[in-house]
Design an enzyme around this catalytic site. Structure first.
Site, PDB file in Angstrom:
ATOM      1  N   ASP A   1       0.835  -1.194   0.000  1.00 15.41           N
ATOM      2  CA  ASP A   1       0.000   0.000   0.000  1.00 15.41           C
ATOM      3  C   ASP A   1       0.871   1.246   0.000  1.00 15.41           C
ATOM      4  O   ASP A   1       2.025   1.225   0.451  1.00 15.41           O
ATOM      5  CB  ASP A   1      -0.877   0.034   1.256  1.00 15.41           C
ATOM      6  CG  ASP A   1      -2.198  -0.691   1.050  1.00 15.41           C
ATOM      7  OD1 ASP A   1      -2.506  -1.041  -0.093  1.00 15.41           O
ATOM      8  OD2 ASP A   1      -2.917  -0.897   2.044  1.00 15.41           O
TER       9      ASP A   1
ATOM     10  N   LYS B   1      -0.927   0.999  -8.315  1.00 12.09           N
ATOM     11  CA  LYS B   1      -0.645   1.032  -9.752  1.00 12.09           C
ATOM     12  C   LYS B   1      -1.035  -0.262 -10.462  1.00 12.09           C
ATOM     13  O   LYS B   1      -0.675  -0.477 -11.609  1.00 12.09           O
ATOM     14  CB  LYS B   1       0.835   1.320  -9.968  1.00 12.09           C
ATOM     15  CG  LYS B   1       1.245   2.712  -9.488  1.00 12.09           C
ATOM     16  CD  LYS B   1       2.716   2.981  -9.751  1.00 12.09           C
ATOM     17  CE  LYS B   1       3.093   4.380  -9.259  1.00 12.09           C
ATOM     18  NZ  LYS B   1       4.534   4.664  -9.463  1.00 12.09           N
TER      19      LYS B   1
END
Length: 413
Positions: free
Chosen positions: A202, A224
């Site tokens: 994270d 991403k």
């Protein structure tokens, strides 16, 4: 391990005793017994304590049935049928007599008052995932402890390479990384990171830890992951499942604790649906640690007897909100809000509308426990403008209540 400096001619012979179900006698219920008894109990030994008195902790072990306590002084014959004895009374004569009995009965005996008169020494020991480290350095117990600590810490954090010759079972772990400071991840979390093949991290996790990973570890930024037709969380779940099914050891590194607004249960449920077991490693929640790092106790005697943690990612007037702001406004304790920086103005208005004093002190702690931590103080009435003026950005923990005004130099009420 043994240091031969003092006993080069006849060093101690190291051995691991298997004491499960075997009689062990401890003489003396003081601090030495308090330190040694837990390990003997953990080894499954049948422990008898012989002592007229004991520390409160030792007494509690007897009351819980972990050991048997004979409340008197040592008497000749007490070591009959004993496999191992720990002599730790404050009576030198009793210690010598017990040591003599142990010699006659061929019972391995440790003496806390005279190591040279003992037939066994207690090493400095530590454990890490099935490995027991025991260190002997003759008459230098501090060095023994220091060597022990260095080895155990190296095994736990992965800095000490210890390859196994057995096939390693792949795993999936949801690891709470803590509030941001890499030193605040748990020992177990750090060890699992060192064993991972894939880390799905994270943005709010302890990023510095990623730099310590070996080059072969695949690090995936959860922010991403290409989502395509999936929602963000679905894509993360699918990545966990994909790598786990490929036989990889996978760590999902999350900020704080996986189950405190971390959607950890959703990930555990997705894995379970695919028949994949996972380990949950709790983390230090930012709801407590970040206020503490900024000098704010979430509870304090005479000030707050409770604290409540809520998510502020949904505004009070949003129909999706599950928070009862009216009830929270009536509480006298501390209110901690996570993920609420951009909604704090509306949250403050709701609390005031439901009866909370506009003068209630409030603090925002941005990027808590990291090198860029900063604290901004306000009140419920002023926080909306303060956040804008001070350009407070997430991540920030918001603390509301009288504890905000406490400090170490302020006397307790």
């Amino acid at each position: 391990m043994a240091d031969h400096a003092d006993h080069a001619e006849h060093p101690a012979y190291p051995v691991g005793l298997r004491l499960k179900g075997r009689r062990v006698v401890v003489l003396g219920g003081g601090q030495v017994a308090q330190r040694r008894l837990p390990a003997l109990v953990a080894a499954g030994a049948d422990v008898t304590l012989i002592s007229p008195s004991a520390t409160p902790s030792v007494e509690a072990m007897a009351e819980s049935g972990e050991i048997t306590w004979t409340k008197r002084r040592y008497e000749d014959g007490d070591l009959a049928d004993t496999w191992y004895a720990l002599v730790a009374t404050t009576d030198p004569a009793a210690n010598a007599a017990a040591s003599a009995e142990a010699e006659r009965t061929r019972t391995w005996c440790v003496r806390s008052d005279d190591a040279e008169a003992a037939t066994a020494w207690t090493p400095a020991t530590g454990r890490s995932e099935g490995v027991t480290v025991a260190v002997l350095t003759g008459h230098d117990p501090r060095r023994s402890a220091a060597v022990r600590d260095a080895i155990v810490e190296g095994l736990r954090d992965g800095s000490l390479a210890a390859p196994t010759h057995r096939a390693r079972t792949p795993f999936v772990a949801l690891v709470g990384g803590g509030p941001g400071d890499p030193d605040l991840i748990t020992v177990r979390g750090r060890r699992l990171l060192a064993e991972a093949d894939v880390v799905i991290a994270d943005r709010l996790g302890p990023r510095d830890l990623l730099n310590e990973l070996p080059p072969h570890v695949e690090v995936i930024d959860a922010a991403k992951i290409p989502y395509g037709r999936f929602m963000a969380q679905e894509a993360i779940n699918n990545a966990l499942i994909e790598h786990a099914k490929a036989g990889k050891s996978v760590v999902r590194l999350k900020g704080g604790d996986p189950f405190v607004f971390g959607r950890g249960m959703e990930e555990a449920q997705a894995l379970a649906a695919e028949g994949i077991a996972c380990t949950v490693v709790p983390g230090i929640s930012s709801s407590i640690s970040v206020p503490g790092a900024a000098g704010i106790p979430v509870t304090h005697r005479g000030v707050a007897h409770e604290f409540t943690v809520v998510s502020g990612h949904v505004a009070p007037d949003d129909p999706r909100s599950l928070v009862d702001w009216a009830s929270l406004a009536k509480l006298t304790g501390t209110l901690v809000i996570l993920m609420g920086v951009d909604k704090i103005g509306k949250i403050a208005e709701a609390l005031i509308a439901h009866g909370k004093s506009p003068d209630t002190p409030l603090a925002l702690v941005q990027e808590g426990t990291t090198a860029t931590q900063r604290r901004v103080d306000a009140t419920l009435a002023t926080v909306g403008e303060t956040v804008k003026a001070q350009e407070v950005r997430p991540p920030a923990v918001i603390v509301i209540g009288d504890v905000v005004g406490e400090s170490p130099d302020k006397p307790t009420r």
